[in-house]
Scaffold this motif. Structure first.
Motif, mmCIF file in Angstrom:
data_model
loop_
_atom_site.group_PDB
_atom_site.id
_atom_site.type_symbol
_atom_site.label_atom_id
_atom_site.label_comp_id
_atom_site.label_asym_id
_atom_site.label_seq_id
_atom_site.Cartn_x
_atom_site.Cartn_y
_atom_site.Cartn_z
ATOM 1 N N LEU A 176 42.291 49.889 48.041
ATOM 2 C CA LEU A 176 43.327 50.784 48.118
ATOM 3 C C LEU A 176 44.138 49.721 46.784
ATOM 4 O O LEU A 176 44.775 50.454 46.249
ATOM 5 C CB LEU A 176 43.801 51.534 48.635
ATOM 6 N N THR A 177 44.680 48.575 47.389
ATOM 7 C CA THR A 177 45.486 47.605 47.319
ATOM 8 C C THR A 177 44.993 46.716 46.341
ATOM 9 O O THR A 177 44.094 45.550 47.205
ATOM 10 C CB THR A 177 46.839 47.937 47.830
ATOM 11 N N TYR A 178 45.575 45.639 45.869
ATOM 12 C CA TYR A 178 45.329 43.731 44.895
ATOM 13 C C TYR A 178 45.883 43.503 45.278
ATOM 14 O O TYR A 178 47.578 43.876 45.291
ATOM 15 C CB TYR A 178 44.823 44.933 43.286
ATOM 16 N N PRO A 179 46.879 42.130 44.718
ATOM 17 C CA PRO A 179 47.402 41.005 44.457
ATOM 18 C C PRO A 179 48.651 42.018 44.536
ATOM 19 O O PRO A 179 49.073 41.450 43.966
ATOM 20 C CB PRO A 179 46.604 39.985 44.432
ATOM 21 N N GLY A 180 47.825 42.260 42.505
ATOM 22 C CA GLY A 180 48.791 42.653 41.298
ATOM 23 C C GLY A 180 49.478 43.608 41.763
ATOM 24 O O GLY A 180 50.555 44.459 40.995
ATOM 25 N N THR A 181 49.187 44.769 42.573
ATOM 26 C CA THR A 181 50.089 45.811 42.955
ATOM 27 C C THR A 181 50.995 45.979 44.222
ATOM 28 O O THR A 181 52.010 46.636 44.172
ATOM 29 C CB THR A 181 48.798 46.670 42.862
ATOM 30 N N THR A 182 50.495 45.287 44.993
ATOM 31 C CA THR A 182 51.028 45.420 46.735
ATOM 32 C C THR A 182 51.401 43.607 46.875
ATOM 33 O O THR A 182 51.895 42.990 48.003
ATOM 34 C CB THR A 182 50.539 46.129 47.600
ATOM 35 N N GLY A 236 51.510 42.884 52.363
ATOM 36 C CA GLY A 236 51.209 42.685 51.195
ATOM 37 C C GLY A 236 52.789 44.048 51.006
ATOM 38 O O GLY A 236 53.200 43.912 52.499
ATOM 39 N N GLN A 237 52.920 44.841 50.223
ATOM 40 C CA GLN A 237 54.147 45.156 50.170
ATOM 41 C C GLN A 237 53.744 46.540 50.887
ATOM 42 O O GLN A 237 54.810 47.427 50.957
ATOM 43 C CB GLN A 237 54.855 45.478 48.915
ATOM 44 N N GLY A 238 52.926 46.974 50.538
ATOM 45 C CA GLY A 238 52.174 48.716 51.552
ATOM 46 C C GLY A 238 52.715 49.607 50.541
ATOM 47 O O GLY A 238 52.701 51.036 50.333
ATOM 48 N N ALA A 239 53.406 48.921 48.900
ATOM 49 C CA ALA A 239 54.010 49.814 48.348
ATOM 50 C C ALA A 239 53.598 49.324 46.913
ATOM 51 O O ALA A 239 54.462 48.035 47.003
ATOM 52 C CB ALA A 239 54.921 50.839 48.617
ATOM 53 N N PRO A 240 53.308 50.086 45.422
ATOM 54 C CA PRO A 240 52.914 50.969 45.113
ATOM 55 C C PRO A 240 51.881 51.813 45.710
ATOM 56 O O PRO A 240 50.738 51.022 45.447
ATOM 57 C CB PRO A 240 52.809 51.753 43.784
ATOM 58 N N LEU A 241 50.830 52.363 46.467
ATOM 59 C CA LEU A 241 49.554 52.728 45.748
ATOM 60 C C LEU A 241 48.952 53.541 45.347
ATOM 61 O O LEU A 241 47.889 53.213 45.135
ATOM 62 C CB LEU A 241 48.994 53.752 48.167
ATOM 63 N N VAL A 242 49.535 54.520 44.572
ATOM 64 C CA VAL A 242 49.302 54.671 43.584
ATOM 65 C C VAL A 242 48.484 53.789 41.942
ATOM 66 O O VAL A 242 47.398 54.815 41.269
ATOM 67 C CB VAL A 242 49.967 55.973 42.245
ATOM 68 N N PRO A 294 55.363 41.787 42.347
ATOM 69 C CA PRO A 294 54.531 43.055 43.697
ATOM 70 C C PRO A 294 56.096 43.380 44.625
ATOM 71 O O PRO A 294 56.529 41.948 45.062
ATOM 72 C CB PRO A 294 53.782 43.281 44.128
ATOM 73 N N LYS A 295 57.248 44.143 44.377
ATOM 74 C CA LYS A 295 58.007 44.871 45.727
ATOM 75 C C LYS A 295 57.986 45.852 45.398
ATOM 76 O O LYS A 295 57.818 47.094 44.294
ATOM 77 C CB LYS A 295 59.512 43.806 44.258
#
Ligand SMILES: Nc1ncnc2c1ncn2[C@@H]1O[C@H](COP(=O)(O)OP(=O)(O)OP(=O)(O)O)[C@@H](O)[C@H]1O
Ligand SMILES: CC(=O)N[C@H]1[C@@H]2OC[C@@H](O2)[C@@H](O)[C@@H]1O[C@H](C)C(=O)O
Length: 365
Positions: free
Chosen positions: A345-351, A145-151, A242-243
Motif C-alpha cells: 500500500l505504501t512505499y519509501p517515496g510515499t510515506t 512511515g508517515q501513514g499518509a498519504p495512502l492514495v 515524505p511528510k
C-alpha cells in the motif's frame, strides 16, 4: 478481479463518500456508482468533540469520552451509507467481495508512531454481512512511515488508465491537501499543507455555512500576501517529502483581523501557495496537474492554483471524466483489494517507510 466498495470519511468532516471499483488491485477494470451520506450538523459536532478529545490519546486503542461516542457514530453512519447505496443502486450484496473502510482520523502523530482512525471494522462487517478491510494506516506508522498519504498507489493506477502525460501530478484537496508525482515507476508523495479545513473552519465561525461555496466569498477579497509569506515560514514547508499532517496542525493560523472576504481570499491563496511550494521538491517539472477532491469544486481556489503553477496547465479530474469527489473512496476500494492480495500500500517515496509495505486488517462477518 474483485468487486470492492470503498468508504472515506475525510478530514473535512463533511460526510461519507462511497464508491465502487472492479479491480485486481493493479489494473482498474471498471468504476461503479458513487454515493454520499452527509453528516448532519449535530453529527459534525460529535466528530469535532472527538478531534478535541483525541490529543489525550497516548496508546492507539484508547478511547477517551468523546472519542468513544464518535466511534459508535462513525460505524453506524458508514453502515447506513452502504445500506442506502446498495438499495439506491439495486446492488445485491452477494456481488460485493470486500469493503475498504478508512474510518475517521481523529489524531495523526506519525513521529510518535501514533495514528488513530475511529470506526469499528468488526461491527461494520457484522452489520453489512460483508468482509471489511480497515485500519489501513497502522502497519505503515508502526514500521516508521508517515501513514499518509495512502492514495498515491491508486493515483498511479488512475493516471495510467487515463494515459496522462508524464510526469503527472495529482493533487487531492480535501481537509488537508496532498500530492502524488508519477513518472513511470517513480512515485513521490506527501501532504502539502492545508486543503479546505482552515477555510471551512473560518467560514463556520463567521457565516452559517461550513464552506466558501463555489469560492464566492474569496473571489470578492484580496489575499494578504504578508500573512501568506509568514505562514509559509512554518517549518513543515521546508521539510522534505515524505511528510504528513494532522488536520489541526494549522488550526492556530488565524486571519481574524481581516474582513470576511479578505480572510477567505487569504486562506484560499495559502492553500494554493503551499501546494505550489512542492514544485521545488520534484525531480522534473510535471507535464500536467490534475486536481481531485472537494477543493476542485472551488473555482477561486482553482484560479489561484493555476496562477501559481503557470505555465503548466491545471485541470480537474472532472475534465478527464473521473468521479472526482469519489476518488479517495475509490482509493480505499483499491487498497482493500491490494490488502487482500498482500500487495504494497505504501512505499519509501510515499510515506518514507523503509521498504514497500502492505497493510490493513481483514475482518469477516
Ligand atoms: N462547491 C464547492 N465550493 C467550494 N468548496 C467546496 C465545494 N464542494 C466541496 N467543497 C470543499 O470540499 C470539502 C470536501 O472535500 P473532500 O470531500 O475531498 O474532503 P475529505 O473527504 O474530507 O478529504 P480528505 O480526506 O482528503 O481530507 C468541503 O468541506 C468544502 O470545503
Ligand atoms: C491521517 C489522515 O487521515 N490523513 C488524510 C488527510 O486528508 C488528506 C491528507 O490528510 C492525506 O494525507 C490523508 O488522506 C488521504 C485519503 C490519503 O491518505 O491519501
Amino acid at each position: 478481479m474483485r468487486n470492492a466498495i470503498g468508504l472515506m470519511s475525510g478530514t473535512s468532516l463533511d460526510g461519507v463518500d462511497v464508491a465502487w471499483l472492479r479491480t485486481d488491485g493493479e489494473q482498474i477494470e471498471s468504476f461503479g456508482p458513487t454515493g454520499y451520506r452527509p453528516y448532519s450538523a449535530a453529527e459534525r459536532d460529535v466528530l469535532r468533540a472527538a478531534l478535541d478529545a483525541a490529543p489525550r490519546i497516548v496508546r492507539r486503542e484508547e478511547r477517551p469520552a468523546g472519542v468513544a461516542a464518535a466511534e459508535d457514530l462513525v460505524t453506524r453512519v458508514h453502515a447506513e451509507a452502504v445500506e442506502s447505496y446498495l438499495a439506491a443502486n439495486r446492488i445485491d450484496r452477494r456481488t460485493v467481495d470486500v469493503v475498504g473502510f478508512h474510518g475517521q482520523t481523529v489524531l495523526h502523530r506519525p513521529h510518535d508512531r501514533l495514528t488513530v482512525q475511529i470506526g469499528d471494522g468488526a461491527t461494520l462487517a457484522k452489520a453489512l454481512k460483508l468482509p471489511v478491510v480497515y485500519d489501513l494506516r497502522a502497519a505503515d506508522v508502526a514500521a516508521g512511515g508517515q501513514g499518509a498519504p495512502l492514495v498515491p498507489v491508486y493515483h498511479r493506477a488512475l493516471a495510467r488508465l487515463a494515459d496522462c502525460a508524464m510526469p503527472a501530478c495529482i493533487v487531492n484537496i480535501g481537509g488537508v491537501a496532498n500530492v502524488t508525482y508519477i513518472d513511470d515507476d517513480t512515485l513521490i508523495a506527501c501532504d502539502t499543507g492545508p486543503g479546505n479545513a482552515l477555510l471551512d473552519d473560518y467560514l463556520l465561525r463567521h457565516t452559517s455555512e461550513a464552506m466558501d461555496r463555489d469560492g464566492q466569498i474569496a473571489a470578492q477579497g484580496e489575499p494578504d500576501s504578508d500573512w501568506i509569506a509568514q505562514a509559509l515560514e512554518h517549518p513543515f514547508f521546508d521539510a522534505p517529502a515524505p511528510k504528513s499532517l494532522d488536520r489541526n496542525d494549522f488550526a492556530s493560523f488565524a486571519v481574524d483581523g481581516l474582513s470576511l472576504e479578505d480572510g477567505a481570499a487569504t486562506l484560499t491563496a495559502f492553500t494554493a501557495a503551499s501546494i505550489a511550494r512542492i514544485v521545488d521538491e520534484l525531480p522534473n517539472q510535471p507535464a500536467s496537474w490534475i486536481v481531485t477532491g472537494g477543493g476542485a469544486n472551488n473555482p477561486t481556489l482553482m484560479r489561484m492554483l493555476s496562477e501559481q503553477l503557470a505555465p503548466i496547465s491545471v485541470i480537474t479530474g472532472h475534465d478527464l471524466g473521473w468521479q472526482n469527489d469519489a476518488v479517495e473512496a475509490q482509493a480505499f476500494a483499491y487498497l482493500a483489494v491490494r490488502s487482500l492480495k498482500g500487495l504494497p500500500l505504501t512505499y519509501p517515496g510515499t510515506t518514507g517507510v523503509s521498504a514497500p509495505l502492505t497493510g490493513g486488517v481483514l475482518v469477516r462477518p
